[in-house]
Design a protein around this motif. Sequence first.
Motif, PDB file in Angstrom:
ATOM      1  N   THR A   1       0.848  -1.197   0.000  1.00  0.00           N
ATOM      2  CA  THR A   1       0.000   0.000   0.000  1.00  0.00           C
ATOM      3  C   THR A   1       0.879   1.241   0.000  1.00  0.00           C
ATOM      4  N   PRO A   2       0.643   2.189  -0.908  1.00  0.00           N
ATOM      5  CA  PRO A   2       1.503   3.376  -0.973  1.00  0.00           C
ATOM      6  C   PRO A   2       1.643   4.119   0.347  1.00  0.00           C
ATOM      7  N   MET A   3       0.563   4.228   1.119  1.00  0.00           N
ATOM      8  CA  MET A   3       0.650   4.962   2.384  1.00  0.00           C
ATOM      9  C   MET A   3       1.521   4.240   3.403  1.00  0.00           C
ATOM     10  N   ILE A   4       1.462   2.915   3.437  1.00  0.00           N
ATOM     11  CA  ILE A   4       2.294   2.152   4.369  1.00  0.00           C
ATOM     12  C   ILE A   4       3.754   2.200   3.936  1.00  0.00           C
ATOM     13  N   LEU A   5       4.005   2.078   2.631  1.00  0.00           N
ATOM     14  CA  LEU A   5       5.374   2.218   2.138  1.00  0.00           C
ATOM     15  C   LEU A   5       5.943   3.589   2.498  1.00  0.00           C
ATOM     16  N   ALA A   6       5.119   4.631   2.338  1.00  0.00           N
ATOM     17  CA  ALA A   6       5.560   5.983   2.666  1.00  0.00           C
ATOM     18  C   ALA A   6       5.875   6.110   4.152  1.00  0.00           C
ATOM     19  N   ALA A   7       5.052   5.488   5.018  1.00  0.00           N
ATOM     20  CA  ALA A   7       5.284   5.546   6.456  1.00  0.00           C
ATOM     21  C   ALA A   7       6.589   4.840   6.823  1.00  0.00           C
ATOM     22  N   MET A   8       6.827   3.657   6.260  1.00  0.00           N
ATOM     23  CA  MET A   8       8.055   2.922   6.570  1.00  0.00           C
ATOM     24  C   MET A   8       9.283   3.677   6.080  1.00  0.00           C
ATOM     25  N   LEU A   9       9.189   4.234   4.881  1.00  0.00           N
ATOM     26  CA  LEU A   9      10.314   5.019   4.365  1.00  0.00           C
ATOM     27  C   LEU A   9      10.552   6.263   5.212  1.00  0.00           C
ATOM     28  N   GLY A  10       9.464   6.927   5.591  1.00  0.00           N
ATOM     29  CA  GLY A  10       9.602   8.140   6.386  1.00  0.00           C
ATOM     30  C   GLY A  10      10.241   7.879   7.728  1.00  0.00           C
ATOM     31  N   ILE A  11       9.810   6.809   8.414  1.00  0.00           N
ATOM     32  CA  ILE A  11      10.411   6.463   9.704  1.00  0.00           C
ATOM     33  C   ILE A  11      11.868   6.057   9.517  1.00  0.00           C
ATOM     34  N   GLY A  12      12.159   5.319   8.429  1.00  0.00           N
ATOM     35  CA  GLY A  12      13.542   4.931   8.156  1.00  0.00           C
ATOM     36  C   GLY A  12      14.442   6.135   7.922  1.00  0.00           C
ATOM     37  N   PHE A  13      13.967   7.088   7.123  1.00  0.00           N
ATOM     38  CA  PHE A  13      14.756   8.302   6.884  1.00  0.00           C
ATOM     39  C   PHE A  13      14.989   9.062   8.173  1.00  0.00           C
ATOM     40  N   SER A  14      13.969   9.129   9.022  1.00  0.00           N
ATOM     41  CA  SER A  14      14.107   9.854  10.276  1.00  0.00           C
ATOM     42  C   SER A  14      15.046   9.134  11.232  1.00  0.00           C
ATOM     43  N   TYR A  15      14.899   7.815  11.353  1.00  0.00           N
ATOM     44  CA  TYR A  15      15.697   7.044  12.310  1.00  0.00           C
ATOM     45  C   TYR A  15      17.178   7.090  11.958  1.00  0.00           C
ATOM     46  N   PHE A  16      17.492   6.939  10.656  1.00  0.00           N
ATOM     47  CA  PHE A  16      18.894   6.926  10.233  1.00  0.00           C
ATOM     48  C   PHE A  16      19.406   8.326   9.866  1.00  0.00           C
ATOM     49  N   GLU A  17      18.551   9.345  10.077  1.00  0.00           N
ATOM     50  CA  GLU A  17      18.927  10.744   9.825  1.00  0.00           C
ATOM     51  C   GLU A  17      19.458  10.927   8.408  1.00  0.00           C
ATOM     52  N   LEU A  18      18.742  10.344   7.448  1.00  0.00           N
ATOM     53  CA  LEU A  18      19.123  10.478   6.050  1.00  0.00           C
ATOM     54  C   LEU A  18      18.654  11.827   5.510  1.00  0.00           C
ATOM     55  N   ALA A  19      19.503  12.453   4.741  1.00  0.00           N
ATOM     56  CA  ALA A  19      19.174  13.759   4.182  1.00  0.00           C
ATOM     57  C   ALA A  19      18.372  13.588   2.896  1.00  0.00           C
ATOM     58  N   ILE A  20      17.415  14.456   2.696  1.00  0.00           N
ATOM     59  CA  ILE A  20      16.605  14.466   1.478  1.00  0.00           C
ATOM     60  C   ILE A  20      17.050  15.644   0.623  1.00  0.00           C
ATOM     61  N   PRO A  21      17.402  15.419  -0.649  1.00  0.00           N
ATOM     62  CA  PRO A  21      17.777  16.542  -1.512  1.00  0.00           C
ATOM     63  C   PRO A  21      16.693  17.626  -1.487  1.00  0.00           C
ATOM     64  N   GLU A  22      17.123  18.861  -1.442  1.00  0.00           N
ATOM     65  CA  GLU A  22      16.174  19.963  -1.269  1.00  0.00           C
ATOM     66  C   GLU A  22      15.112  19.996  -2.364  1.00  0.00           C
ATOM     67  N   ALA A  23      15.524  19.791  -3.609  1.00  0.00           N
ATOM     68  CA  ALA A  23      14.559  19.843  -4.710  1.00  0.00           C
ATOM     69  C   ALA A  23      13.520  18.734  -4.579  1.00  0.00           C
TER      70      ALA A  23
END
Length: 293
Positions: A156-178
């Motif tokens: 499900t796109p929303m669940i994938l987005a949630a898992m990715l979002g938590i992963g980015f936050s937990y590992f402090e991954l930077a998101i390109p500004e654009a």
Amino acid sequence: MSAELIGRVFLTVCPLVVIVAAGYLYGRKREPDTGFANRVNMDIFTPALIFDVLAVREFELGLYQGLALAGALVVLGSALTAYPVLKGLRLDCRNLLPSMMFNNSGNLGIPLAVLAFGEPALPAAVILWVVEMSLHMTLGVYMLDRRFSLARFIRTPMILAAMLGIGFSYFELAIPEALGTAVSMLGQVSIPLMLVTLGIRMATVRVDDWGQGLVGGILCPLSGLVVALLINIAFPLPAQQLPLLILFSVLPPALMNYMLAERYNQAPQRVASVVIVGNLVGLVVIPCTLLFL
């Protein structure tokens, strides 16, 4: 609670009503099909919103384990509390029970928590939203469509987005500004589009649906509050988390209830009436709850 805070609470909720009213007037004039708009919203705009919120937050999950469990119990306990009432009134539980369980903890609950308790309340509010959303996209979807499967849930796109979002936050991954700007812009479409399509659907609500909407709109916060108070008696939460749980428990039904009812063709008009009346009831319930807290 000051008159200024009461006014700001109303200013948070009233724009939702105005946007729904705009959709209602448009629906009365044009009678558009909302199915495509809802599918795009669930597959693109809402996942972007989820990722945008979660990817930029840092969570200490250990501090919120008790609150997360309590939030899940509020969702599940609301079903146990509301079910006998709905059955006693001979209302369709399959259509209406999800609206009693899954509340507006995202676009309404998060800003209200920050407004009432300050910026330190944000992580806890987001945790409660993630718990509610995860249950909604698993148990809630299963209640509407018994063909639910775990593999389908993970895709499900929303669940994938949630898992990715938590992963980015937990590992402090930077998101390109654009890229971050693009995702943020997509996410900003989600809530207004939900509200507009809800208003369009309301243009087709029958008179008898309004009565069920009123029952659901009152039963949703009442059942949640009863469960939250019982939870605090059983295992008291920290003093700074209990008010957030109580506020979470009295939030009105989530807009997602309507979107899922539309997708799975489960009496969307009836669910729309519960959602809109519930949010109108929230204009009274939420300020009263904040005053009590």
